[in-house]
Motif scaffolding. Structure first.
Motif, PDB file in Angstrom:
ATOM      1  N   ASN A  47       8.828   4.991  -6.242  1.00 48.96           N
ATOM      2  CA  ASN A  47       8.740   4.046  -7.355  1.00 48.96           C
ATOM      3  C   ASN A  47       9.632   2.839  -7.113  1.00 48.96           C
ATOM      4  O   ASN A  47       9.311   1.718  -7.489  1.00 48.96           O
ATOM      5  CB  ASN A  47       9.134   4.732  -8.662  1.00 48.96           C
ATOM      6  N   GLY A  48      10.782   3.118  -6.494  1.00 48.23           N
ATOM      7  CA  GLY A  48      11.740   2.048  -6.200  1.00 48.23           C
ATOM      8  C   GLY A  48      11.127   0.999  -5.300  1.00 48.23           C
ATOM      9  O   GLY A  48      11.322  -0.198  -5.480  1.00 48.23           O
ATOM     10  N   ILE A  49      10.368   1.469  -4.304  1.00 50.83           N
ATOM     11  CA  ILE A  49       9.742   0.527  -3.374  1.00 50.83           C
ATOM     12  C   ILE A  49       8.707  -0.320  -4.105  1.00 50.83           C
ATOM     13  O   ILE A  49       8.646  -1.540  -3.942  1.00 50.83           O
ATOM     14  CB  ILE A  49       9.081   1.277  -2.199  1.00 50.83           C
ATOM     15  N   LEU A  50       7.922   0.338  -4.951  1.00 52.00           N
ATOM     16  CA  LEU A  50       6.911  -0.413  -5.709  1.00 52.00           C
ATOM     17  C   LEU A  50       7.579  -1.434  -6.614  1.00 52.00           C
ATOM     18  O   LEU A  50       7.142  -2.583  -6.722  1.00 52.00           O
ATOM     19  CB  LEU A  50       6.061   0.558  -6.534  1.00 52.00           C
ATOM     20  N   PHE A  51       8.694  -1.015  -7.244  1.00 53.18           N
ATOM     21  CA  PHE A  51       9.427  -1.920  -8.118  1.00 53.18           C
ATOM     22  C   PHE A  51       9.949  -3.115  -7.309  1.00 53.18           C
ATOM     23  O   PHE A  51       9.825  -4.270  -7.725  1.00 53.18           O
ATOM     24  CB  PHE A  51      10.584  -1.166  -8.777  1.00 53.18           C
ATOM     25  N   ARG A  59       9.015  -5.670   2.955  1.00 57.77           N
ATOM     26  CA  ARG A  59       7.738  -5.176   3.490  1.00 57.77           C
ATOM     27  C   ARG A  59       7.662  -3.673   3.286  1.00 57.77           C
ATOM     28  O   ARG A  59       8.593  -2.943   3.639  1.00 57.77           O
ATOM     29  CB  ARG A  59       7.615  -5.493   4.979  1.00 57.77           C
ATOM     30  N   ALA A  60       6.559  -3.226   2.707  1.00 59.30           N
ATOM     31  CA  ALA A  60       6.326  -1.791   2.532  1.00 59.30           C
ATOM     32  C   ALA A  60       5.034  -1.422   3.240  1.00 59.30           C
ATOM     33  O   ALA A  60       4.049  -2.163   3.181  1.00 59.30           O
ATOM     34  CB  ALA A  60       6.232  -1.450   1.054  1.00 59.30           C
ATOM     35  N   VAL A  80       6.589   3.692   3.328  1.00 60.71           N
ATOM     36  CA  VAL A  80       7.814   3.379   4.070  1.00 60.71           C
ATOM     37  C   VAL A  80       8.296   1.992   3.677  1.00 60.71           C
ATOM     38  O   VAL A  80       7.517   1.039   3.678  1.00 60.71           O
ATOM     39  CB  VAL A  80       7.525   3.392   5.597  1.00 60.71           C
ATOM     40  N   LEU A  81       9.562   1.921   3.319  1.00 62.59           N
ATOM     41  CA  LEU A  81      10.152   0.592   3.131  1.00 62.59           C
ATOM     42  C   LEU A  81      10.543   0.098   4.520  1.00 62.59           C
ATOM     43  O   LEU A  81      11.550   0.523   5.079  1.00 62.59           O
ATOM     44  CB  LEU A  81      11.374   0.673   2.218  1.00 62.59           C
TER      45      LEU A  81
END
Lengths: 254, 469
Positions: free
Chosen positions: B2-6, B69-70, B100-101
């Motif tokens: 979720n953190g990456i999406l945020f 970049r994810a 993957v971040l």
């Protein structure tokens, strides 16, 4: 006194006749120098360039880039090009600091890579212009020319590559606008003497300088064309030296 | 996750642009192999992988840029083994993917001083002026997991890691870069790699110790990580610039080998099965580097030279009661290359590199070699490589053909039996802007005891379709 007057009249008549002849007194090499001076007259310039590639079936690909250029007296001009679109080339940067000092930045690799001048003959991003065509002209340094024809508006020159020059075109035909000293058409030939590329340009005065606003480049061999449109041209904005550095080459396009 | 999406969504409210790539990569074996590792038949898929790379980048104020970049990666392999695997609202194993971040950093230009840049966050920092194969690119660890997929996008790539990078631009002649990583990150390996390494070790033990013949040996592998302390984290400093039209860099790196090296083998033959314990660790390493690039008569040239100074890593084989230093005190690895474009048609681009020491290679002492370290294959003794590449744009920006040839020579006096090679023909097609389709092949040959010989039955063809937006 009467005799003097007669001589003056005769001299006047001759001088009138000599006006068109005097323009022939200029040599082809001097015209090339004038052309170079016209190109390098602004201290610097920046613009947005829209490049459209058209293949023989009429399919089009469009690239948009920002261009900054700075005149360095007595040396090769500096040029920085950054691609804005399409997405697969966005952020690609090309920096020219001299004929033999060029850098390419590929954002996908996060790396500035020096590219040697052998790439000069390669196509610049798929266009009909080579990296060499994209570098600054300096015709007089690389070519010697003679006038083959002249009319009211144009000089027609035949230019030959100087010995020792590494330019890819051994001969060129140039049509130079007398008013602006701008080449409006250049035909470039290959080593075999065959017509290779034709450059046709439109120009107009912006402020105190003449500027190329449109250009069409046709690769006769490939039956492929590239259309260039220059927009938002600005001169003498005082571009700083630090713009033409690897540091700035890596900078995000804004 | 979720953190990456945020992190991806948050900057959309700022002056940001979104871009990325959609990729699909598929490979098929063209040869049979009955080897114990990855046995396969010709015509079988080796790997199918899709990924969606999304990046968000933007500028805040005049001088702060950010980049995130994810990568959403899904392995398109048969993942359903039992009926319950098909259950679930999120489609269970049918829909498994990794997020993957890949990178997340910001950059401040003119950080306190006009000529000082700060770049902080998870990032890829590249050192070295060679083409793809480097000896000085040591700040980020190697990405072996993707390397052996033979996905051309990952060839010679490393894993972005959290780094504090400061660069001061003095002049065209000299600039200074300092990089500090916040933790040591090791290289990544493909799934099943260490299980395979354990099996190789077990077979070697049976060969070396006839006592074990017929016994059941259980190899347990342990890993000791370097201490996580600020003074122990990898860092590097690099001076770079241009003098006499030659781009140069002088560098110093202090960190660790990114691949684990055996420190101890111990065993208890009293037990059944025989228990053998293999301990790995990451020796510390210093690298003093010199890089340069330029051109002569329009020919591009470059080089990288690294003096590698490893710690005195002790290798203990308690099965033979032997202890020795694993590495020579200092050794050299280097790359030198040339490139030139021949004026034929659209221009034939050629590139040649001589490499002394591949990514994974180290200079082991003779005693360590006698004890089993540095054997051909992975983490082997330093060898020579010749990489030749040619490219031709059949139709400019539409169709490109390429051919790479990588030759490995481990013993010039026994060239025929000590060389191995890999050939990579490739065709790249751009039907429309932003879409590319690559098709290629990997053809490998060499004696089994050579570097690439291990992969001689891994010939394959691949197709990579890539759309950029």
């Amino acid at each position: 006194m009467k005799t003097c007057f007669k001589y003056l009249v005769v001299a006047g008549v001759f001088s009138g006749l000599l006006i068109p002849l005097s323009s022939l007194a200029i040599t082809g090499d001097e015209i090339l120098t004038k052309v170079d001076e016209t190109f390098s007259a602004p201290r610097d310039q920046e613009m947005t360039m829209v490049m459209t590639l058209v293949d023989k079936r009429g399919n089009k690909k469009v690239r948009k880039m920002k261009v900054w250029q700075k005149t360095i007296p007595g040396k090769d001009d500096w040029r920085l090009i950054k691609f804005i679109s399409p997405p697969d080339v966005r952020g690609v940067g090309f920096l020219v600091l001299a004929d033999d000092r060029m850098y390419l930045y590929m954002p996908a690799f996060k790396k500035v890579r020096r590219i040697a001048s052998h790439t000069k003959n390669e196509s610049f991003m798929g266009s009909d212009l080579s990296y060499d065509d994209m570098s600054t002209s300096h015709y007089e340094k690389h070519y010697t020319a003679e006038i083959v024809k002249e009319d009211e508006n144009f000089y027609y020159l035949k230019a030959e590559r100087k010995k020792g020059s590494d330019k890819p075109y051994p001969t060129m035909d140039l049509k130079i606008d007398k008013r602006s000293w701008f080449p409006v058409e250049i035909k470039k030939y290959d080593e075999g003497g065959n017509l290779w590329k034709v450059f046709r340009a439109k120009h107009r005065k912006i402020g105190k300088y003449w500027a190329m606003v449109e250009m069409e480049v046709e690769d006769v061999k490939k039956e492929h064309r590239t259309l260039l449109k220059m927009e938002n041209i600005e001169f003498d904005t005082g571009l700083p030296d630090k713009l033409f550095t690897q540091r700035n080459l890596k900078r995000r396009v804004r | 996750m979720n953190g990456i999406l945020f992190a991806l969504i948050l900057p959309l409210s700022l002056n940001a642009s979104v871009g990325g790539k959609l990729r699909y990569y598929t490979t098929i074996f063209t040869t049979d192999s009955q080897e114990f590792f990855y046995p396969h038949r010709a015509g079988k898929f080796y790997l199918n992988k899709g990924d969606a790379r999304i990046h968000v980048e933007g500028t805040v104020g005049e001088n702060i840029d950010y980049f995130i970049r994810a990568d959403f990666i899904y392995m398109d392999v048969p993942s359903v083994e039992k009926l319950s695997d098909t259950e679930g609202i999120g489609w269970g194993k049918i829909n498994s993917f990794d997020l993957v971040l890949y990178e997340a950093y910001f950059k401040v230009e003119g950080f306190g001083l006009e000529n000082l840049d700060l770049k902080l966050g998870k990032q890829r920092l590249k050192w070295g002026k060679a083409d793809k194969i480097h000896v000085l690119d040591n700040i980020n660890p190697s990405d072996w997991a993707n390397f052996v997929t033979f996905d051309p996008d990952y060839f010679g790539e490393s894993i972005p890691t959290p780094v504090l990078s400061l660069t001061y631009y003095f002049s065209d002649y000299v600039n200074l870069e300092v990089n500090y990583t916040f933790s040591f990150k090791p290289a990544s390996f493909p799934l099943g790699f260490w299980e395979m390494a354990g099996e190789v070790m077990r077979r070697e033990l049976v060969e070396e110790f006839p006592l074990f013949e017929g016994s059941s040996i259980n190899v347990v592998q342990n890993l000791e990580m370097p201490a996580w302390r600020p003074d122990n984290n990898p860092w590097g400093i690099r001076l770079f610039g241009t003098v006499f039209n030659i781009d140069y860099a002088l560098s110093y790196f202090r960190g660790f080998f990114d691949m684990p090296v055996i420190s101890e083998i111990s065993g208890n033959i009293q037990t059944f099965p025989v228990a053998v314990s293999v301990t790995y660790g990451y020796p510390s390493l210093q690298v003093v580097g010199l890089e340069f690039s330029g051109e002569l008569f329009s020919i591009g040239w470059w080089g990288e030279l690294g003096i590698f100074i490893p710690e005195d890593w002790k290798f203990k084989n308690l099965l033979t009661s032997e202890t020795c230093s694993a590495f020579e005190k200092a050794y050299v690895k280097f790359v030198a290359g040339l490139d030139y474009t021949f004026s034929v048609g659209n221009g034939i681009y050629t590139n040649f590199q001589y490499i002394h020491g591949f990514f994974d290679e180290m200079d082991f002492t003779q005693r360590a070699e006698n004890s089993g370290l540095g054997r051909p294959g992975f983490e082997s003794e330093i060898e020579d490589y010749y990489l030749m590449r040619g490219e031709y744009q059949v139709i400019s920006e539409v169709l490109k053909v390429g051919l790479s040839f990588l030759l490995n020579v481990s013993d010039y006096s026994d060239f025929l039996d000590s060389n191995s090679y890999a050939i990579f023909p490739e065709l790249e097609y751009y039907p429309v802007d932003s879409l590319s389709i690559k098709a290629g092949s990997m053809i490998v040959d060499g004696k089994p005891s050579t570097k690439f010989g291990l992969f001689k039955k891994f010939d394959m063809v691949y197709v990579l379709a890539e759309f950029t937006f």
